[in-house]
Design a protein around this motif. Sequence first.
Motif, PDB file in Angstrom:
ATOM      1  N   GLU A 164       4.630  -1.675 -10.824  1.00  0.00           N
ATOM      2  CA  GLU A 164       3.273  -1.222 -10.559  1.00  0.00           C
ATOM      3  C   GLU A 164       3.204   0.148  -9.885  1.00  0.00           C
ATOM      4  N   HIS A 165       4.242   0.518  -9.153  1.00  0.00           N
ATOM      5  CA  HIS A 165       4.139   1.717  -8.319  1.00  0.00           C
ATOM      6  C   HIS A 165       5.240   2.751  -8.545  1.00  0.00           C
TER       7      HIS A 165
ATOM      8  N   GLU B 268       0.855  -1.186   0.000  1.00  0.00           N
ATOM      9  CA  GLU B 268       0.000   0.000   0.000  1.00  0.00           C
ATOM     10  C   GLU B 268       0.887   1.232   0.000  1.00  0.00           C
ATOM     11  N   VAL B 269       0.626   2.161  -0.917  1.00  0.00           N
ATOM     12  CA  VAL B 269       1.481   3.332  -1.109  1.00  0.00           C
ATOM     13  C   VAL B 269       0.712   4.615  -0.833  1.00  0.00           C
TER      14      VAL B 269
ATOM     15  N   ILE C 245       5.010   3.559   2.715  1.00  0.00           N
ATOM     16  CA  ILE C 245       4.557   2.298   2.138  1.00  0.00           C
ATOM     17  C   ILE C 245       4.283   1.327   3.276  1.00  0.00           C
TER      18      ILE C 245
ATOM     19  N   THR D 289       7.592   5.818  -9.942  1.00  0.00           N
ATOM     20  CA  THR D 289       7.322   7.164 -10.436  1.00  0.00           C
ATOM     21  C   THR D 289       8.442   7.575 -11.377  1.00  0.00           C
TER      22      THR D 289
ATOM     23  N   LEU E  55      11.447   0.753  -3.735  1.00  0.00           N
ATOM     24  CA  LEU E  55      10.573  -0.174  -4.448  1.00  0.00           C
ATOM     25  C   LEU E  55      11.377  -1.264  -5.141  1.00  0.00           C
TER      26      LEU E  55
ATOM     27  N   HIS F  64       6.693  -4.854  -7.675  1.00  0.00           N
ATOM     28  CA  HIS F  64       6.277  -3.636  -6.988  1.00  0.00           C
ATOM     29  C   HIS F  64       6.795  -2.400  -7.713  1.00  0.00           C
TER      30      HIS F  64
END
Length: 218
Positions: A112-113, A36-37, A49, A115, A102, A109
């Motif tokens: 998917e998350h 969860e971010v 996170i 930046t 990450l 991970h």
Amino acid sequence: MIRYLNPFLFIYCLLITGCGSSSNVQENNLNSLNLEVNLADENSSYHTITLSGFNQEIQNQYDVTVQKLEALSPEDVKKIDQSADQIAATIKDDPISYNRVLWALGSEHFKEHSTDYESPEPTASDWDEMPELNGGMNALMSEVRYPEELNGLGGQVMVEFIVTRFGDVKDPFVTRSLHSAADHEAIRAIKKMKFKPGIIDGVPVQVKFTAPVFFRNR
């Protein structure tokens, strides 16, 4: 931006079939965790996170997660909160720090998350790593099929390609040809490969590489 690292060192790494295998096992084990971010915003000066879903059947999964986060403290990870079934990490409000954490937790991970971040410049530091072929040269050679059109001819095809920051092969092309059939087979085999990406200052980056594909009539 595409990075250029020494292709001869890459070929040497390919020939060592166990290159980087132990760390890949740990990273893959962490890919199964729930993540969860909460990104930094006007209400928070840090990213956070939270990791949960630890599997007791995966040996030391919880401890490995804590160790990877602690290894990035205090430069990237400012605080680690632990409970019986989850781990929360407070991360510096910086895209490179965030992506570095990450990546340490596993490629899924990161995919998917992650930046966007400014491309870091090479520093020849301990954070810099060359891409590594998962399974080493054996993985590549086990995929190669000897074309009938070669009629006993042996040799090698040199293929240049990009290893993306996710470890995928992109835009392969032949730089040294053996035979058209061998060239096509070399491209096909290379496209099937997966890599541990190149790392600069702890962050995965695109890297251009050249690899040999050998053909022997067995």
